[in-house]
Design an enzyme around this catalytic site. Structure first.
Site, mmCIF file in Angstrom:
data_model
loop_
_atom_site.group_PDB
_atom_site.id
_atom_site.type_symbol
_atom_site.label_atom_id
_atom_site.label_comp_id
_atom_site.label_asym_id
_atom_site.label_seq_id
_atom_site.Cartn_x
_atom_site.Cartn_y
_atom_site.Cartn_z
ATOM 1 N N ILE A 194 -10.164 -6.745 -13.315
ATOM 2 C CA ILE A 194 -11.404 -6.012 -13.068
ATOM 3 C C ILE A 194 -12.526 -6.607 -13.898
ATOM 4 O O ILE A 194 -12.401 -6.744 -15.110
ATOM 5 C CB ILE A 194 -11.209 -4.525 -13.401
ATOM 6 N N GLY A 228 0.770 -1.237 0.000
ATOM 7 C CA GLY A 228 0.000 0.000 0.000
ATOM 8 C C GLY A 228 0.802 1.287 0.000
ATOM 9 O O GLY A 228 0.323 2.309 0.485
ATOM 10 N N ASP A 234 -4.009 -3.305 -19.120
ATOM 11 C CA ASP A 234 -3.071 -2.191 -19.356
ATOM 12 C C ASP A 234 -3.243 -1.561 -20.739
ATOM 13 O O ASP A 234 -2.296 -1.014 -21.304
ATOM 14 C CB ASP A 234 -1.608 -2.661 -19.188
ATOM 15 N N LEU A 278 -4.053 -6.666 -7.822
ATOM 16 C CA LEU A 278 -3.623 -7.762 -8.698
ATOM 17 C C LEU A 278 -4.747 -8.690 -9.138
ATOM 18 O O LEU A 278 -4.503 -9.862 -9.451
ATOM 19 C CB LEU A 278 -2.513 -8.560 -7.986
ATOM 20 N N ASN A 327 1.483 3.101 -2.588
ATOM 21 C CA ASN A 327 0.771 4.031 -3.459
ATOM 22 C C ASN A 327 -0.456 4.601 -2.748
ATOM 23 O O ASN A 327 -0.751 5.790 -2.861
ATOM 24 C CB ASN A 327 0.369 3.340 -4.765
ATOM 25 N N HIS A 355 0.628 1.440 -13.352
ATOM 26 C CA HIS A 355 1.428 0.292 -13.825
ATOM 27 C C HIS A 355 2.897 0.683 -13.811
ATOM 28 O O HIS A 355 3.253 1.763 -14.300
ATOM 29 C CB HIS A 355 1.015 -0.115 -15.241
ATOM 30 N N ASN A 382 -5.599 3.067 -13.169
ATOM 31 C CA ASN A 382 -4.635 2.090 -12.652
ATOM 32 C C ASN A 382 -3.217 2.644 -12.762
ATOM 33 O O ASN A 382 -2.919 3.384 -13.703
ATOM 34 C CB ASN A 382 -4.742 0.802 -13.481
HETATM 35 C C1 GRF Z 1 3.378 -1.059 -7.488
HETATM 36 O O1 GRF Z 1 4.638 -1.120 -8.078
HETATM 37 C C2 GRF Z 1 2.332 -0.962 -8.559
HETATM 38 O O2 GRF Z 1 2.720 -0.243 -9.705
HETATM 39 C C3 GRF Z 1 2.163 -2.381 -8.918
HETATM 40 O O3 GRF Z 1 2.208 -3.082 -7.689
HETATM 41 C C4 GRF Z 1 3.028 -2.346 -6.784
HETATM 42 C C5 GRF Z 1 2.190 -2.115 -5.534
HETATM 43 O O4 GRF Z 1 2.872 -1.458 -4.578
HETATM 44 N N1 GRF Z 1 0.960 -2.642 -9.660
HETATM 45 P P1 GRF Z 1 2.118 -0.873 -3.270
HETATM 46 O O5 GRF Z 1 1.195 -1.953 -2.745
HETATM 47 O O6 GRF Z 1 1.375 0.353 -3.671
HETATM 48 O O7 GRF Z 1 3.244 -0.586 -2.335
#
Ligand code: GRF
Length: 200
Positions: free
Chosen positions: A94, A12, A151, A91, A14, A110, A108
């Site tokens: 959707i 988490g 994507d 992951l 992000n 990526h 999203n």
């Molecule tokens: C990130 O690198 C994101 O781009 C990818 O999975 C990772 C998740 O990281 N899809 P976090 O859970 O946000 O730390």
């Protein structure tokens, strides 16, 4: 006020960048109305609970068949009634029904410069391993709208990151997060919240 639901599967970071952006006002007029994870052990859920955000797990493992999971997942999202759905390291594919129910309202992040190193099988560390194996010198991250492909949706924002000679996949992943993902995902949300990017 733009109401968002954030979908997560892992640590988490992000999500944390979004929470911090709302706290420090670099993201304006946004409220996280819910966090959904397919993984009950995701630390991202803990991050949400620390901020008093409704954080729940809806896992395919708890349902008899994908269709039942998809239905429950969509119902949970609708219950939270977001204006925008943000996939922040989520992951799970959707469901088509969700793309139809929220056209141009799902984004999203990526960890590559789409169209490079993306699509089915390209997620998490696998992306950075492929980048290193191919020997490219520049990588980065992309925020895009979610359509029915993997994507393949319209690109909103990208940021490039240099690959360094002694990079491992783990080192590169961390730099792409720090120098790209944690910057462009909050920025994309702010662009939508302030009307700089129109969803209609
Ligand atoms: C990130 O690198 C994101 O781009 C990818 O999975 C990772 C998740 O990281 N899809 P976090 O859970 O946000 O730390």
């Amino acid at each position: 006020m733009l109401k968002i639901v954030v979908c997560v599967s892992g640590g988490g970071t992000n999500l944390q960048a979004i929470i911090d952006g709302i706290e420090n006002q670099s993201i304006k007029n946004v409220c996280i109305v819910g966090i959904i994870s397919n993984n009950k052990n995701a630390y991202a859920l803990e991050r949400g609970r620390l901020y008093g955000i409704n954080s729940v797990c809806v896992s395919p493992k708890d349902f008899d068949g994908r269709q039942n999971f998809n239905k429950a997942f969509l119902e949970k999202v609708m219950e939270m009634s977001p204006d925008l759905i943000v996939l922040a390291g989520f992951l799970v594919a959707i469901p088509k029904e969700m793309v139809e129910a929220y056209p141009n309202k799902i984004i999203n992040i990526h960890p590559s410069l789409i169209p490079s190193f993306c699509g089915v099988g390209y997620y998490g560390l696998k992306v950075h391993e492929a980048v290193l194996n191919r020997g490219v010198k520049i990588t980065g991250a992309t925020v895009h709208f979610v359509d029915e492909g993997t994507d393949t949706g319209t690109i909103i924002i990208q940021k490039a990151v240099l690959v360094e000679p002694n990079d491992t996949a783990e080192i590169l992943q961390k730099r792409v997060m720090e120098q790209a993902e944690w910057i462009i995902l909050p920025k994309a949300i702010n662009m939508i919240a302030t009307g700089e990017l129109d969803l209609s």
